[in-house]
Design a protein around this motif. Structure first.
Motif, PDB file in Angstrom:
ATOM      1  N   LYS A  30       0.838  -1.196   0.000  1.00  0.00           N
ATOM      2  CA  LYS A  30       0.000   0.000   0.000  1.00  0.00           C
ATOM      3  C   LYS A  30       0.875   1.249   0.000  1.00  0.00           C
ATOM      4  O   LYS A  30       1.983   1.253   0.533  1.00  0.00           O
ATOM      5  N   VAL A  31       0.364   2.311  -0.589  1.00  0.00           N
ATOM      6  CA  VAL A  31       1.097   3.580  -0.658  1.00  0.00           C
ATOM      7  C   VAL A  31       1.380   4.095   0.743  1.00  0.00           C
ATOM      8  O   VAL A  31       2.471   4.606   1.023  1.00  0.00           O
ATOM      9  N   SER A  32       0.435   3.944   1.654  1.00  0.00           N
ATOM     10  CA  SER A  32       0.641   4.430   3.020  1.00  0.00           C
ATOM     11  C   SER A  32       1.803   3.696   3.685  1.00  0.00           C
ATOM     12  O   SER A  32       2.594   4.301   4.411  1.00  0.00           O
ATOM     13  N   GLN A  33       1.941   2.398   3.421  1.00  0.00           N
ATOM     14  CA  GLN A  33       3.057   1.629   3.987  1.00  0.00           C
ATOM     15  C   GLN A  33       4.374   2.067   3.355  1.00  0.00           C
ATOM     16  O   GLN A  33       5.383   2.222   4.045  1.00  0.00           O
ATOM     17  N   ALA A  34       4.379   2.281   2.056  1.00  0.00           N
ATOM     18  CA  ALA A  34       5.594   2.729   1.375  1.00  0.00           C
ATOM     19  C   ALA A  34       6.025   4.106   1.879  1.00  0.00           C
ATOM     20  O   ALA A  34       7.215   4.359   2.098  1.00  0.00           O
ATOM     21  N   ALA A  35       5.062   4.996   2.094  1.00  0.00           N
ATOM     22  CA  ALA A  35       5.377   6.332   2.596  1.00  0.00           C
ATOM     23  C   ALA A  35       5.937   6.263   4.009  1.00  0.00           C
ATOM     24  O   ALA A  35       6.898   6.971   4.344  1.00  0.00           O
ATOM     25  N   THR A  36       5.366   5.416   4.840  1.00  0.00           N
ATOM     26  CA  THR A  36       5.873   5.243   6.213  1.00  0.00           C
ATOM     27  C   THR A  36       7.288   4.688   6.198  1.00  0.00           C
ATOM     28  O   THR A  36       8.156   5.173   6.929  1.00  0.00           O
ATOM     29  N   ASP A  37       7.534   3.686   5.366  1.00  0.00           N
ATOM     30  CA  ASP A  37       8.878   3.114   5.262  1.00  0.00           C
ATOM     31  C   ASP A  37       9.883   4.146   4.780  1.00  0.00           C
ATOM     32  O   ASP A  37      11.008   4.235   5.289  1.00  0.00           O
TER      33      ASP A  37
END
Length: 71
Positions: A30-37
């Motif tokens: 998910k984009v939200s997971q990629a942004a957090t990482d």
């Protein structure tokens, strides 16, 4: 000529199908997971980032040359 065109279209279609299968098999997050990482990575490496902390003048190959003066 028509047979050559048909075989060319078949080759193009086969390449397209191969590419689509490759893209469909790619693991996604998910984009939200990629942004957090990405944010976590940036925060962990901020102390080593020369764009944030600067480059020591002794290590900077682009520093202005020292002027030489003769007395």
């Amino acid at each position: 000529m028509s047979n050559n065109n048909a075989s060319s279209n078949l080759v193009v279609a086969q390449r397209t199908v191969k590419q689509l299968r490759l893209e469909a098999s790619t693991r996604r997050i998910k984009v939200s997971q990629a942004a957090t990482d990405l944010k976590n990575f940036c925060m962990q490496n901020a102390s080593k980032d020369p764009l944030l902390i600067g480059v020591p003048s002794s290590d900077n190959p682009f520093r202005p040359p020292k002027s030489c003066s003769l007395f």
